[in-house]
Design a protein around this motif. Structure first.
Motif, PDB file in Angstrom:
ATOM      1  N   HIS A 374     -38.196 -18.187 -10.904  1.00 39.79           N
ATOM      2  CA  HIS A 374     -38.394 -18.561  -9.508  1.00 39.79           C
ATOM      3  C   HIS A 374     -38.661 -20.059  -9.462  1.00 39.79           C
ATOM      4  CE1 HIS A 374     -40.105 -18.401  -5.342  1.00 39.79           C
ATOM      5  NE2 HIS A 374     -39.269 -17.380  -5.238  1.00 39.79           N
ATOM      6  N   TYR A 375     -38.511 -20.654  -8.279  1.00 37.58           N
ATOM      7  CA  TYR A 375     -38.822 -22.076  -8.124  1.00 37.58           C
ATOM      8  C   TYR A 375     -39.106 -22.380  -6.662  1.00 37.58           C
ATOM      9  CZ  TYR A 375     -34.069 -22.594  -6.262  1.00 37.58           C
ATOM     10  OH  TYR A 375     -32.935 -22.467  -5.502  1.00 37.58           O
ATOM     11  N   ILE A 376     -39.762 -23.508  -6.431  1.00 39.95           N
ATOM     12  CA  ILE A 376     -39.962 -24.053  -5.090  1.00 39.95           C
ATOM     13  C   ILE A 376     -39.615 -25.531  -5.139  1.00 39.95           C
ATOM     14  CG2 ILE A 376     -41.632 -24.620  -3.280  1.00 39.95           C
ATOM     15  CD1 ILE A 376     -43.202 -22.163  -4.009  1.00 39.95           C
ATOM     16  N   LEU A 401     -47.499 -14.681  -8.606  1.00 38.15           N
ATOM     17  CA  LEU A 401     -46.539 -15.778  -8.489  1.00 38.15           C
ATOM     18  C   LEU A 401     -47.102 -16.905  -7.632  1.00 38.15           C
ATOM     19  CD1 LEU A 401     -43.665 -16.896  -8.990  1.00 38.15           C
ATOM     20  CD2 LEU A 401     -42.954 -15.687  -6.915  1.00 38.15           C
ATOM     21  N   LEU A 402     -47.679 -16.557  -6.493  1.00 40.70           N
ATOM     22  CA  LEU A 402     -48.218 -17.581  -5.613  1.00 40.70           C
ATOM     23  C   LEU A 402     -49.411 -18.278  -6.255  1.00 40.70           C
ATOM     24  CD1 LEU A 402     -47.897 -18.957  -2.918  1.00 40.70           C
ATOM     25  CD2 LEU A 402     -49.396 -17.238  -1.888  1.00 40.70           C
ATOM     26  N   MET A 403     -50.204 -17.540  -7.019  1.00 40.79           N
ATOM     27  CA  MET A 403     -51.347 -18.169  -7.680  1.00 40.79           C
ATOM     28  C   MET A 403     -50.885 -19.157  -8.743  1.00 40.79           C
ATOM     29  SD  MET A 403     -54.514 -18.615  -7.593  1.00 40.79           S
ATOM     30  CE  MET A 403     -54.912 -17.305  -6.430  1.00 40.79           C
ATOM     31  N   LEU A 404     -49.774 -18.874  -9.421  1.00 39.76           N
ATOM     32  CA  LEU A 404     -49.213 -19.835 -10.374  1.00 39.76           C
ATOM     33  C   LEU A 404     -48.844 -21.132  -9.663  1.00 39.76           C
ATOM     34  CD1 LEU A 404     -46.858 -17.503 -12.459  1.00 39.76           C
ATOM     35  CD2 LEU A 404     -48.945 -18.598 -13.283  1.00 39.76           C
ATOM     36  N   ARG A 425     -47.156 -23.525 -20.977  1.00 42.26           N
ATOM     37  CA  ARG A 425     -46.554 -22.294 -21.482  1.00 42.26           C
ATOM     38  C   ARG A 425     -47.647 -21.294 -21.839  1.00 42.26           C
ATOM     39  NH1 ARG A 425     -41.643 -22.282 -24.008  1.00 42.26           N
ATOM     40  NH2 ARG A 425     -41.914 -24.411 -24.756  1.00 42.26           N
ATOM     41  N   SER A 426     -47.471 -20.064 -21.407  1.00 41.69           N
ATOM     42  CA  SER A 426     -48.380 -18.980 -21.766  1.00 41.69           C
ATOM     43  C   SER A 426     -47.539 -17.800 -22.254  1.00 41.69           C
ATOM     44  CB  SER A 426     -49.224 -18.573 -20.549  1.00 41.69           C
ATOM     45  OG  SER A 426     -48.430 -17.883 -19.610  1.00 41.69           O
ATOM     46  N   PRO A 427     -48.159 -16.734 -22.763  1.00 43.11           N
ATOM     47  CA  PRO A 427     -47.365 -15.574 -23.205  1.00 43.11           C
ATOM     48  C   PRO A 427     -46.577 -14.911 -22.070  1.00 43.11           C
ATOM     49  CG  PRO A 427     -49.569 -15.507 -24.158  1.00 43.11           C
ATOM     50  CD  PRO A 427     -49.579 -16.612 -23.156  1.00 43.11           C
ATOM     51  N   GLN A 428     -46.990 -15.148 -20.804  1.00 40.60           N
ATOM     52  CA  GLN A 428     -46.327 -14.491 -19.672  1.00 40.60           C
ATOM     53  C   GLN A 428     -45.164 -15.301 -19.108  1.00 40.60           C
ATOM     54  OE1 GLN A 428     -49.871 -14.760 -19.754  1.00 40.60           O
ATOM     55  NE2 GLN A 428     -49.807 -12.727 -20.732  1.00 40.60           N
ATOM     56  N   GLU A 429     -45.301 -16.632 -19.038  1.00 34.27           N
ATOM     57  CA  GLU A 429     -44.276 -17.472 -18.441  1.00 34.27           C
ATOM     58  C   GLU A 429     -44.537 -18.933 -18.797  1.00 34.27           C
ATOM     59  OE1 GLU A 429     -45.815 -15.469 -15.368  1.00 34.27           O
ATOM     60  OE2 GLU A 429     -47.551 -16.426 -16.249  1.00 34.27           O
ATOM     61  N   ALA A 430     -43.538 -19.750 -18.531  1.00 33.07           N
ATOM     62  CA  ALA A 430     -43.698 -21.201 -18.624  1.00 33.07           C
ATOM     63  C   ALA A 430     -43.622 -21.767 -17.209  1.00 33.07           C
ATOM     64  CB  ALA A 430     -42.609 -21.817 -19.498  1.00 33.07           C
ATOM     65  N   VAL A 431     -44.461 -22.770 -16.947  1.00 29.64           N
ATOM     66  CA  VAL A 431     -44.523 -23.365 -15.611  1.00 29.64           C
ATOM     67  C   VAL A 431     -44.287 -24.864 -15.731  1.00 29.64           C
ATOM     68  CG1 VAL A 431     -45.933 -23.746 -13.556  1.00 29.64           C
ATOM     69  CG2 VAL A 431     -46.181 -21.617 -14.863  1.00 29.64           C
ATOM     70  N   LEU A 432     -43.333 -25.365 -14.955  1.00 28.68           N
ATOM     71  CA  LEU A 432     -43.083 -26.794 -14.890  1.00 28.68           C
ATOM     72  C   LEU A 432     -43.305 -27.247 -13.454  1.00 28.68           C
ATOM     73  CD1 LEU A 432     -40.265 -28.838 -16.544  1.00 28.68           C
ATOM     74  CD2 LEU A 432     -40.719 -29.158 -14.110  1.00 28.68           C
ATOM     75  N   ALA A 433     -44.094 -28.311 -13.280  1.00 27.39           N
ATOM     76  CA  ALA A 433     -44.328 -28.888 -11.951  1.00 27.39           C
ATOM     77  C   ALA A 433     -44.111 -30.389 -12.033  1.00 27.39           C
ATOM     78  CB  ALA A 433     -45.744 -28.573 -11.475  1.00 27.39           C
ATOM     79  N   PHE A 439     -39.623 -35.733  -3.810  1.00 27.97           N
ATOM     80  CA  PHE A 439     -39.737 -34.275  -3.784  1.00 27.97           C
ATOM     81  C   PHE A 439     -40.824 -33.800  -4.723  1.00 27.97           C
ATOM     82  CE2 PHE A 439     -36.664 -35.210  -7.171  1.00 27.97           C
ATOM     83  CZ  PHE A 439     -37.142 -34.427  -8.210  1.00 27.97           C
ATOM     84  N   GLU A 440     -41.203 -32.542  -4.527  1.00 30.67           N
ATOM     85  CA  GLU A 440     -42.048 -31.814  -5.466  1.00 30.67           C
ATOM     86  C   GLU A 440     -41.244 -30.606  -5.938  1.00 30.67           C
ATOM     87  OE1 GLU A 440     -45.903 -30.730  -3.984  1.00 30.67           O
ATOM     88  OE2 GLU A 440     -46.208 -32.693  -3.057  1.00 30.67           O
ATOM     89  N   LEU A 441     -41.321 -30.329  -7.232  1.00 28.15           N
ATOM     90  CA  LEU A 441     -40.596 -29.201  -7.799  1.00 28.15           C
ATOM     91  C   LEU A 441     -41.537 -28.354  -8.640  1.00 28.15           C
ATOM     92  CD1 LEU A 441     -37.843 -27.776  -8.259  1.00 28.15           C
ATOM     93  CD2 LEU A 441     -37.585 -29.223 -10.301  1.00 28.15           C
ATOM     94  N   TYR A 442     -41.517 -27.054  -8.391  1.00 25.28           N
ATOM     95  CA  TYR A 442     -42.314 -26.095  -9.154  1.00 25.28           C
ATOM     96  C   TYR A 442     -41.350 -25.024  -9.679  1.00 25.28           C
ATOM     97  CZ  TYR A 442     -46.018 -28.274  -6.390  1.00 25.28           C
ATOM     98  OH  TYR A 442     -46.864 -29.187  -5.787  1.00 25.28           O
ATOM     99  N   VAL A 443     -41.358 -24.821 -10.995  1.00 25.55           N
ATOM    100  CA  VAL A 443     -40.395 -23.913 -11.610  1.00 25.55           C
ATOM    101  C   VAL A 443     -41.130 -22.945 -12.537  1.00 25.55           C
ATOM    102  CG1 VAL A 443     -38.278 -23.716 -12.950  1.00 25.55           C
ATOM    103  CG2 VAL A 443     -38.662 -25.752 -11.558  1.00 25.55           C
ATOM    104  N   ILE A 444     -40.804 -21.661 -12.417  1.00 24.76           N
ATOM    105  CA  ILE A 444     -41.313 -20.638 -13.332  1.00 24.76           C
ATOM    106  C   ILE A 444     -40.163 -20.228 -14.246  1.00 24.76           C
ATOM    107  CG2 ILE A 444     -42.524 -18.448 -13.544  1.00 24.76           C
ATOM    108  CD1 ILE A 444     -44.025 -20.489 -11.880  1.00 24.76           C
TER     109      ILE A 444
END
Length: 480
Positions: A374-376, A401-404, A425-433, A439-444
């Protein structure tokens, strides 16, 4: 300079970049590549607030008062977040959960805390008690309090309190609110807000399930630019001769379709959020054309606009608001609305809106990004954002997802240590912001994705969005 924190024994990989120069893709790639082999977990950044370090949770506000059994009930204690509104005299106005009259003593304690600190020529902002935050917002005659066990930061909780205050102001206007309490300090505001509790409840639920309020932006309905232009043109032609029409707003399912405005005027995203919330919370709008006064606090907190509110047709989920300063033009605006619908039908715009609302092709996988979950993407110039449809593994866990996203947003915009780039990076997902000037980019991403693959995916995604900007965003708001 960049800042990297290393702890080889930790299970979370975290990359933090605080430099102001990380504004383009090449610099971001270089920053990530430079530190991609480090493994560590960065400490949380403390929010600036008034803290009480040794306050025990057992002595918190939840355990005070003559209605102790009510406050100690299991259902009450299991709530992760409470929101309260009271007058500066301690009169209950609103509680997200429970009955205000059962919480009178607790409201009194909150008012006493605020008054005690004010007597010391200071302002209470926040109390930290273990994992619980008590956040206070003093708005002249009103006191708003959030008691939260969530991971949200103090500024994020303050933002929610501000939205609640603005929702109250949108019903009364700030001028009337101040006048009431200047005349009667002990006035029970619930007399005027009867039925509004449901709208405030809906607003807080809206905050929990949508990223719009956290981002300070609105999401647009994806439409071919020719269709959006045709819709805007239909509104402009039908309303061009109506005097003092300030805004015409077409929305559907918490998404903006088009906005037409009077020259020299603009509408703030926070006011649009209040409008979205009012429409979603009011089922009556779906069955009848309505006329409602509405104050937009960021536009003009001292007075009302008057809104003609109606859905376009039974076979279309889009809602049209025509906002004016005139009190007695309901029938004029009703006639304009029917002209707008007629023009849109002839151009097949209603079908295009329904098709976009009912589309199921908007996931990352269907868009050609299987490595993204997912991404925003938020465009700063338009205060608008785009996100795909939610897919596995978050379909039944949208709260996580929203809390991430809230956590990443908090890290980027930390008062004490704002970041430009975050990769975690965690065992559940990687998060890039990533926060840039434009712009602002948030990627799961998938948790095992290589850093180089994450960089490539971000570049591909940005190119994909750039090619579709005029479809994903409402780039130019036409004027009457």
């Amino acid at each position: 300079m960049s800042c990297t924190e290393v702890n080889p024994g930790a299970s979370v990989e975290s990359v933090l970049v605080t430099t102001d120069s990380c504004e383009n893709f090449e610099q971001m790639s270089s920053s990530l590549e430079e530190i991609k082999n480090y493994v560590g977990k960065s400490p949380e950044v403390s929010d600036s607030s008034t803290s009480v370090d040794n306050l025990e949770e057992s002595n918190s506000l939840n355990a005070v008062g003559s209605d102790d059994d009510y406050i100690r009930s299991k259902d009450w204690l299991e709530k992760k977040k409470h929101i309260f509104v009271l007058s500066s005299a301690g009169k209950p106005i609103y509680s997200r959960y429970g009955i205000e009259d059962k919480l009178v003593t607790m409201f009194g304690v909150m008012q006493a805390l605020v008054s005690f600190v004010q007597d010391q020529n200071d302002t209470i902002n926040c109390i930290h008690a273990g994992s619980t935050k008590y956040v206070f917002l003093n708005k002249n005659h009103l006191i708003l309090v959030a008691i939260s066990k969530t991971e949200e930061s103090v500024p994020q909780l303050v933002s929610q309190l501000n939205y609640v205050f603005n929702q109250i102001a949108s019903i009364l206007t700030l001028t009337r609110l101040n006048k009431i309490y200047e005349q009667r300090r002990n006035y029970d505001l619930r007399r005027l807000l009867s039925g509004v509790e449901r709208i405030i409840d809906h607003l807080l639920n809206f905050y929990e399930i949508e990223p719009a309020l956290t981002l300070g932006a609105v999401q647009c309905l994806s439409l071919p630019p020719s269709i959006r232009d045709t819709i805007s043109s239909a509104i402009t032609q039908a309303c061009s001769k109506i005097k003092n029409l300030v805004f015409a707003i077409l929305l559907a399912n918490n998404k903006l379709i088009t906005l037409v405005r009077m020259k020299k005027y603009a509408i703030h995203p926070a006011d649009l959020h209040l409008i979205f919330n009012l429409v979603q919370a009011s089922e009556s709008f779906k069955t009848v054309e309505s006329w409602t006064p509405l104050c937009l606090p960021r536009f003009d907190a001292s007075g009302f606009l008057y809104g003609h509110v109606s859905y376009l047709a039974e076979d279309c989920q889009a809602c049209l608001l025509l906002l004016t300063v005139e009190r007695d033009v309901f029938f004029t605006l009703s006639e304009a609305k029917h002209k707008i619908v007629e023009k849109m039908r002839r151009a097949n715009c209603l079908e295009a809106i329904n098709e976009s609302l009912n589309s199921t092709d908007g996931t990352c996988l269907n868009a050609g990004f299987p490595e993204l979950r997912h991404y925003i993407y938020k465009s700063k110039s338009t205060a608008q954002f785009h996100q795909p449809e939610i897919s596995a593994p978050y379909i039944n866990n949208t709260e996580r997802l929203l809390m991430l996203y809230k956590r990443a947003h908090r890290r980027l915009h930390s008062v004490g240590r704002p970041l430009k780039l975050l990769f975690e990076r965690s065992p559940q997902e990687a998060v890039l912001a990533w926060d840039t000037r434009g712009f602002e980019l948030y990627v799961i991403l998938e948790p095992l994705i290589e850093t180089s693959a994450a960089i490539a995916s971000v570049g591909k995604l940005l190119n994909w969005i750039k090619k579709r900007e005029d479809k994903l965003f409402h780039l130019n708001a036409p004027t009457f």
